[in-house]
Design a protein around this motif. Structure first.
Motif, PDB file in Angstrom:
ATOM      1  N   PRO A  47     -38.852  16.177 -55.787  1.00  0.00           N
ATOM      2  CA  PRO A  47     -37.938  15.983 -54.935  1.00  0.00           C
ATOM      3  C   PRO A  47     -36.979  15.060 -54.046  1.00  0.00           C
ATOM      4  O   PRO A  47     -36.400  15.147 -54.126  1.00  0.00           O
ATOM      5  CB  PRO A  47     -38.389  17.870 -54.780  1.00  0.00           C
ATOM      6  CG  PRO A  47     -39.672  17.972 -55.449  1.00  0.00           C
ATOM      7  CD  PRO A  47     -39.845  16.297 -56.413  1.00  0.00           C
ATOM      8  N   ALA A  48     -38.365  14.519 -53.270  1.00  0.00           N
ATOM      9  CA  ALA A  48     -38.107  13.780 -52.357  1.00  0.00           C
ATOM     10  C   ALA A  48     -37.031  12.637 -52.452  1.00  0.00           C
ATOM     11  O   ALA A  48     -36.588  12.354 -51.609  1.00  0.00           O
ATOM     12  CB  ALA A  48     -39.864  13.664 -51.322  1.00  0.00           C
ATOM     13  N   ARG A  53     -32.558   9.495 -53.182  1.00  0.00           N
ATOM     14  CA  ARG A  53     -31.460   8.740 -53.981  1.00  0.00           C
ATOM     15  C   ARG A  53     -29.941   9.329 -53.837  1.00  0.00           C
ATOM     16  O   ARG A  53     -29.178   8.982 -53.661  1.00  0.00           O
ATOM     17  CB  ARG A  53     -32.005   9.130 -55.607  1.00  0.00           C
ATOM     18  CG  ARG A  53     -30.792   8.326 -56.472  1.00  0.00           C
ATOM     19  CD  ARG A  53     -31.167   8.801 -57.587  1.00  0.00           C
ATOM     20  NE  ARG A  53     -31.493   7.551 -58.312  1.00  0.00           N
ATOM     21  CZ  ARG A  53     -32.117   7.164 -59.061  1.00  0.00           C
ATOM     22  NH1 ARG A  53     -32.053   8.575 -59.991  1.00  0.00           N
ATOM     23  NH2 ARG A  53     -32.543   6.559 -59.992  1.00  0.00           N
ATOM     24  N   VAL A  54     -29.453  11.006 -53.006  1.00  0.00           N
ATOM     25  CA  VAL A  54     -29.074  11.529 -53.137  1.00  0.00           C
ATOM     26  C   VAL A  54     -27.890  11.409 -51.821  1.00  0.00           C
ATOM     27  O   VAL A  54     -27.193  10.109 -51.905  1.00  0.00           O
ATOM     28  CB  VAL A  54     -28.490  13.086 -53.281  1.00  0.00           C
ATOM     29  CG1 VAL A  54     -27.396  13.781 -53.067  1.00  0.00           C
ATOM     30  CG2 VAL A  54     -29.033  13.235 -54.777  1.00  0.00           C
ATOM     31  N   GLY A  58     -25.331   8.602 -50.762  1.00  0.00           N
ATOM     32  CA  GLY A  58     -23.854   9.640 -50.648  1.00  0.00           C
ATOM     33  C   GLY A  58     -23.197   8.526 -49.516  1.00  0.00           C
ATOM     34  O   GLY A  58     -22.189   7.995 -48.776  1.00  0.00           O
ATOM     35  N   GLY A  59     -24.450   7.745 -48.249  1.00  0.00           N
ATOM     36  CA  GLY A  59     -24.262   6.800 -47.554  1.00  0.00           C
ATOM     37  C   GLY A  59     -23.664   5.603 -48.458  1.00  0.00           C
ATOM     38  O   GLY A  59     -22.502   4.690 -47.209  1.00  0.00           O
TER      39      GLY A  59
END
Length: 61
Positions: A47-48, A53-54, A58-59
Motif C-alpha cells: 500500500p505504501a 505512485r499515485v 498526481g504531481g
C-alpha cells in the motif's frame, strides 16, 4: 564475516517456533509478536508503494 553470520544464525534460532519444553512462555510470546510485526511490515510495503505512485503521478500532472 564468519562471526557476523554466526550471530545472525543465533538470533534466528532463538526465535524459531519449536516444542522445546525448556522454552519459557514469554519466549514463545516474543517470537509470535516478532513474526506478526515482520508480517505487518511486509504487508504495509505494497500500500505504501501504491500511495507513493499515485502521489507522484498526481504531481506530474
Amino acid at each position: 564475516m564468519r562471526a557476523v553470520m554466526n550471530a545472525a544464525l543465533l538470533r534466528i534460532r532463538r526465535h524459531r517456533p519449536d516444542r522445546n519444553p525448556l522454552r519459557r512462555r514469554s519466549d514463545r510470546v516474543e517470537s509470535a509478536v516478532l513474526a506478526v510485526a515482520v508480517l505487518l511490515v511486509l504487508l504495509s510495503v505494497w500500500p505504501a508503494v501504491l500511495a507513493g505512485r499515485v502521489t507522484y503521478e498526481g504531481g506530474l500532472r
